[in-house]
Structures are given as structure tokens and as C-alpha cells.
Design an enzyme around this catalytic site. Structure first.
Site, PDB file in Angstrom:
ATOM      1  CB  SER A  81      -0.884  -0.018   1.260  1.00  0.00           C
ATOM      2  OG  SER A  81      -1.603   1.191   1.372  1.00  0.00           O
ATOM      3  CB  CYS A  83       4.079   5.798   2.243  1.00  0.00           C
ATOM      4  SG  CYS A  83       5.136   6.845   1.216  1.00  0.00           S
TER       5      CYS A  83
END
Lengths: 149, 149
Positions: A81, A83
Site C-alpha cells: 500500500s 505511503c
């Protein structure tokens, strides 16, 4: 997009992540694909290798793709995922889709991106999870440095 | 922070922006300062110079500062309101303050950052405005490429 294509593109990012691990780096990889499926750029986190904190996987792939007039229709594929830094990259440049290996060991800004109209494909890939879980267990200080925590 | 310090730090970023312009690049400059006022890194947009779309002024300054254990208390000084990419950088790494030369020719994510607790100092500097206004008028295609529009 078809699940097969998503898996195939994730394999590119995963190969980058493994290359980064083999170099002693943070094992996160990414790739940027054009709307027609052309691979524009690929890369991995290079904090350790280059002493460069700005080289996250997604920014490395974006950089490798060179100058582009538009990112319309492009897909950023990443093992983890993205940042906030990398989510901001996606938003600013209008990257249309993000394919994510996993969001279990870290959750960045992908829900924020979804709310802004970016297509998010979350794969929950067990290999990506294992890669990060082992890395975080072995090098927690490096991992925390990489995400500014 | 004192207005004099903000102006002095902005002068560093402005010198970077002018260096970028002299090189034929996008005239945006930035610098990262530690809590005690030490200059950690400085840089300017290098899209044209390096063919690198990931080298915005703020990311160039961040990169030049090298690996840091923490960004607590640091200040990012930039001649222009940070775009979403650079605003995401500030958020992810916990940079405490952003000093902005101007937000008249472009508004990025600085209000979002303010809402997240980042201290924002907006200077409304006429030299920064003139620099960008002239650049955008002369090289609109390059400017739009740089912000993905």
C-alpha cells in the site's frame, strides 16, 4: 482489468522487491504501466543502496519511466500500500489506477486515493505479506526509518 | 519562527530556484532545515536537467539531506506551495513546518497539511511570484508537464 493481468503486473513489482532484498534494501517494488499494457518503468526502494530516502519503490518506477506528457490511463503496481508520499505522487500526476500487493503490514493513502476517483485493486497477495513481515521482523529500525516513524 | 529567519531560509530556496532557471529548468527551489537551524539539504526541480520527473524541488532537497532518523522539528522551505506529491512527502516523514514563498501561481496541498497539524508559514513573496509567473508565461507546456496537467 482482468485478474490475470493484475497478477502478471504484480509479478514485475514483486521481482523488483526481491531484487531490493537481495541488495540488502527495503523489499518494496513497483512498476508503471501504460494504458495499452506497455511497461513504462520499474524500480524498487533504494534507501540503503543509494543512501536515498526519496527513492521509494513507486517514485523509483515513476523516475525510470522518464518524462511523460500525461499519466492518463496509467497503472502504478506496487507490492505494498503506497505511503502518503507515493499516494501524493499518484494524485498529483493523475495516475489512473493503483494495483496493490498487500495492505496488511502497512496502510498508506490508498483509501484517500479511492475517494478521489483513483481505481484501487487490492490483491491481498500472501507472498507480498510474507516478504514484508519477515523484513519488518528482521530490520524494524530500517523499516521505521523508511516510513518516517 | 522569526520573520527574519523565514526570509533568510527562503533566500536559500530562491537561490536554488534561480539556479534551476539558469540551467533551463523549472524555477522552483527548496531547502530542508533542522530544528536548530542547520541546513540539511537544498535543491531544485531537475525535470529538464536530469530528465527526472520525480525531482521536484522539495524531493531534491529531501534527497540531498540523505538518510535521517527523524524529521521532527525540521522545516521544508520552498519557493512555491508544495504539490500533492511534495505535500505527501511532508506528511509521511513528519516534517514539522513548511515555509512557502508563494501560493498565488499554484496551490498544492498546504492547507491539507495545516489541517494535519503541520505549521505553515506563507510569505507571499513578490520575487517568487514574478519568477513563476514569467516562467509559466514562457514555458506553459513544461509547467503543465511538471504538475501532471
Amino acid at each position: 482489468m482482468s485478474p490475470a493481468t493484475a497478477r502478471q503486473w504484480l509479478a514485475t513489482a514483486l521481482a523488483e522487491a526481491r531484487a531490493g532484498l537481495a541488495e540488502g534494501g527495503v523489499p518494496i517494488g513497483a512498476a508503471l504501466y501504460a494504458a495499452d499494457g506497455t511497461l513504462l518503468g520499474r524500480g524498487h526502494n533504494r534507501r540503503v543502496q543509494d543512501g536515498d530516502p526519496s527513492a521509494h519503490a513507486e517514485t523509483a518506477a515513476f523516475r525510470a519511466a522518464g518524462r511523460q506528457r500525461s499519466y492518463r490511463g496509467t497503472t502504478m503496481v506496487t507490492t505494498l500500500s503506497p505511503c502518503w508520499y507515493c499516494s501524493g505522487l499518484v494524485r498529483q500526476f493523475g495516475i489512473s489506477r493503483v494495483v496493490i500487493g498487500e495492505a496488511e503490514t502497512f496502510r498508506g493513502g490508498h483509501e484517500w486515493l479511492a475517494g478521489l476517483g483513483v481505481e484501487i485493486v487490492l490483491l491481498d497477495d500472501p507472498e507480498c505479506v510474507t516478504l514484508m513481515r519477515e523484513f519488518i521482523a528482521e530490520r524494524p529500525e530500517l523499516w521505521h526509518e523508511d516510513i518516517g516513524e
